[in-house]
Design an enzyme around this catalytic site. Structure first.
Site, mmCIF file in Angstrom:
data_model
loop_
_atom_site.group_PDB
_atom_site.id
_atom_site.type_symbol
_atom_site.label_atom_id
_atom_site.label_comp_id
_atom_site.label_asym_id
_atom_site.label_seq_id
_atom_site.Cartn_x
_atom_site.Cartn_y
_atom_site.Cartn_z
ATOM 1 N N ALA A 38 38.018 68.986 14.733
ATOM 2 C CA ALA A 38 36.991 69.109 15.781
ATOM 3 C C ALA A 38 36.365 70.487 16.103
ATOM 4 O O ALA A 38 35.008 70.470 16.307
ATOM 5 C CB ALA A 38 37.985 69.198 17.116
ATOM 6 N N GLU A 39 37.047 71.318 15.517
ATOM 7 C CA GLU A 39 36.356 72.859 15.421
ATOM 8 C C GLU A 39 35.282 72.763 14.470
ATOM 9 O O GLU A 39 34.255 73.449 14.822
ATOM 10 C CB GLU A 39 37.436 73.858 15.202
ATOM 11 C CG GLU A 39 36.483 75.203 15.275
ATOM 12 C CD GLU A 39 37.709 76.388 15.512
ATOM 13 O OE1 GLU A 39 36.872 77.572 15.483
ATOM 14 O OE2 GLU A 39 38.653 76.222 15.657
ATOM 15 N N THR A 40 35.445 72.217 13.134
ATOM 16 C CA THR A 40 34.222 72.060 12.187
ATOM 17 C C THR A 40 33.232 71.278 12.922
ATOM 18 O O THR A 40 32.132 71.824 12.653
ATOM 19 C CB THR A 40 35.088 71.281 10.976
ATOM 20 O OG1 THR A 40 35.980 72.120 10.511
ATOM 21 C CG2 THR A 40 33.871 71.226 9.867
#
Length: 118
Positions: A38-40
């Site tokens: 998700a952060e990527t």
């Protein structure tokens, strides 16, 4: 993590990640691996929105894990909730091979000018 980027625009970022190699001791997809995906995706979308000469820095991320994934791949789709000049927020929905929701995440990034030499 072996994340494969499938689509990347300032309005939608899609990536795929294998479950194998990203599991916790019980053989289930590690919740932290979902957060990394998700952060990527949210960070890539934020950087694309910010544009050349600007960077995206994570401010906040959260995740709700809905179901376990034990095999195959998961796919994350990041769509913007808000795209401003200084802050970008994204919703990332992660699903399994059967299109069942595994995780929902929200990431907020600060957008700023790149430091000299970056």
């Amino acid at each position: 993590m072996d994340i494969e980027l499938l689509q990347a625009t300032p309005q939608r970022v899609v990536g795929r990640m294998p479950v194998l190699g990203n599991t916790q001791p019980y053989g289930l997809l590690h919740g932290g691996a979902s957060v990394v995906l998700a952060e990527t995706l949210g960070s890539i979308g934020s950087a694309l929105h910010a544009g050349e000469g600007r960077i995206a820095v994570g401010l906040d991320i959260n995740a709700t894990h809905h179901r376990a994934a034990r095999s195959g791949h998961v796919v994350g789709v990041a769509t913007p909730l808000s795209l401003g000049r200084s802050v970008a927020a994204w919703e990332v929905v992660i699903t399994d091979d059967e299109h069942r929701r595994v995780c929902t995440s929200r990431i907020t990034c600060m957008l700023r000018d790149a430091p000299p030499g970056a």
